[in-house]
Design an enzyme around this catalytic site. Structure first.
Site, short mmCIF file in Angstrom:
data_model
loop_
_atom_site.label_atom_id
_atom_site.label_comp_id
_atom_site.label_asym_id
_atom_site.label_seq_id
_atom_site.Cartn_x
_atom_site.Cartn_y
_atom_site.Cartn_z
CE LYS A 39 34.74 -15.47 -46.40
NZ LYS A 39 34.08 -14.10 -46.42
CE1 TYR A 259 35.08 -24.14 -12.58
CE2 TYR A 259 34.82 -24.70 -14.89
CZ TYR A 259 35.70 -24.75 -13.59
OH TYR A 259 37.02 -25.05 -13.78
#
Ligand SMILES: *Cc1c(COP(=O)(O)O)cnc(C)c1O
Length: 372
Positions: A39, A259
């Protein structure tokens, strides 16, 4: 397919190792059958490359989650049994039958719809029935099984070929819930006509013979995730993820990185900026927590992960190994997908299924020369 010289990162998937992992489980559960769960595009690693190799090794049953995954898989493993875990949304039953997909029927509603669909056609197409034993996610509980047993004509219209359930705590060997679910599964399956049974995913394969029943459904273990987290990993590693260094800079205090200036440089050193970021599935939660490997040396990720970039303190690595264009391993046999997941505060499943679309992907089948 990206050109490897253009790409900021290389993702190498060892299909031969996946096949070896499937064989290890298959041999460990004999005489039960081992399916392969593919899957989410084989946990993000490429079902169209992986499923045919498993089929060639003798895998006869594949498991996906959705109808579209099943349709795509049908064209690469034409002869296999394909189970679709989510079952049909109303009105999609005919498409399951058209592609010979076996729906897992997870509710009385799905069972009734499948029986009605079968009644309208010629002969009932095969289906599987999901019994809930403790996940409370999908599947019939005891009361619903009783209601089903009271309507044998519905079941007769369904032609069930498998009854399955799913363990909630199989990765914790001593969790009493395993035995409780095992007992409940045996007791509830007896309410249905005799048919093959399936309880275990990867971790359940390692709980002993009586957890194997007729079919096991390993996924994660095939891809190198440890199914026995309290013991050494019995599975071979499958994934290597390498980021390319864009530049290396000399830094000294009082500078900061990235950041938010969350990382403060404490002394003279070198920072490598690598072309992998959270858009590539290198999670932002790895900021100031992640690691990479260069030449066998574990180097810390410093500062926040940004969309396309992450920075590593490579002061401990000689410049001959940490230079623009050099590769840093983000996942490799010595720093595994489980290790990266631990840094990120998640599980290997999420790391693999989040691997981004910008990595240059390569699938090794065992026929290639060893590459460095
Ligand atoms: C995903 C899934 C599996 C495979 O689980 P792993 O832990 O990856 O082996 C098996 N059965 C069901 C019902 C699943 O949803």
């Amino acid at each position: 397919m990206t050109d490897p010289s253009h790409a900021g990162s290389l993702l190498t998937i060892d299909v031969a190792a996946i096949v070896a992992n499937w064989r290890l489980i298959s041999q460990g559960v004999t005489p039960a059958e081992a399916a392969a769960v593919v899957k989410a595009d084989s946990y993000g690693l490429g079902a169209e490359h992986i499923a045919p190799a498993l089929a060639a090794a003798g895998c006869k049953t594949f498991v996906v989650a959705t109808l579209d995954e099943g349709i795509a898989l049908r064209s690469v493993v034409p002869a296999a049994v394909i189970l679709v875990l989510n079952g049909p949304f109303p009105g999609t039953e005919a498409e399951f039958a058209a592609h010979s997909l076996v729906p897992v029927l997870n509710s009385l509603g799905q069972i009734t719809a499948w029986a009605n669909f079968a009644k309208a056609g010629s002969g009932a197409p095969a289906a599987a029935i999901h019994i809930d034993t403790g996940m409370n996610r999908l599947g019939l509980d005891e009361a619903e099984l009783d209601r089903l047993a009271a309507r044998p004509s519905v079941l007769a219209g369904v032609r069930p070929i498998l009854a399955l359930s799913h363990l909630a705590c199989a990765d914790e060997r001593n969790n009493p819930m395993n035995e409780e679910q095992h007992m409940l599964f045996t007791r509830l399956a007896a309410r249905l006509p005799a048919m093959p049974l399936s309880l275990s995913a990867s971790s359940g394969c390692f709980l002993g013979r009586n957890y194997h029943f007729d079919l096991v459904r390993p996924g994660a273990a095939l891809y190198g995730i440890n199914p026995t987290p309290d013991r050494p990993n019995p599975m071979a590693q499958v994934v290597r993820l390498q980021g390319k260094i864009l530049q290396v800079r000399d830094v000294d205090s009082p500078r900061s990185v990235g950041y938010g200036a969350t990382y403060r440089v404490t002394g003279p050193g070198r920072i490598a900026t690598v072309a992998v970021g959270y858009a590539d599935g290198w999670f932002r939660s790895l900021g100031n927590r992640g690691h990479g490997m260069i030449g066998g040396v574990k180097v810390p990720l410093v500062g926040r992960v940004s969309m396309d970039l992450a920075c590593f303190d490579v002061s401990a690595v000689p410049p001959s190994q940490a230079h623009p264009g050099a590769l840093i391993d983000l996942i490799d046999p010595d720093f595994t997908v489980d290790d990266a997941a631990a840094d990120a505060g998640t599980i290997g499943y999420e790391i693999l299924t989040a691997l981004g679309r910008r990595h240059h992907r390569r699938w090794l089948t065992g026929a290639e020369e060893a590459q460095t």
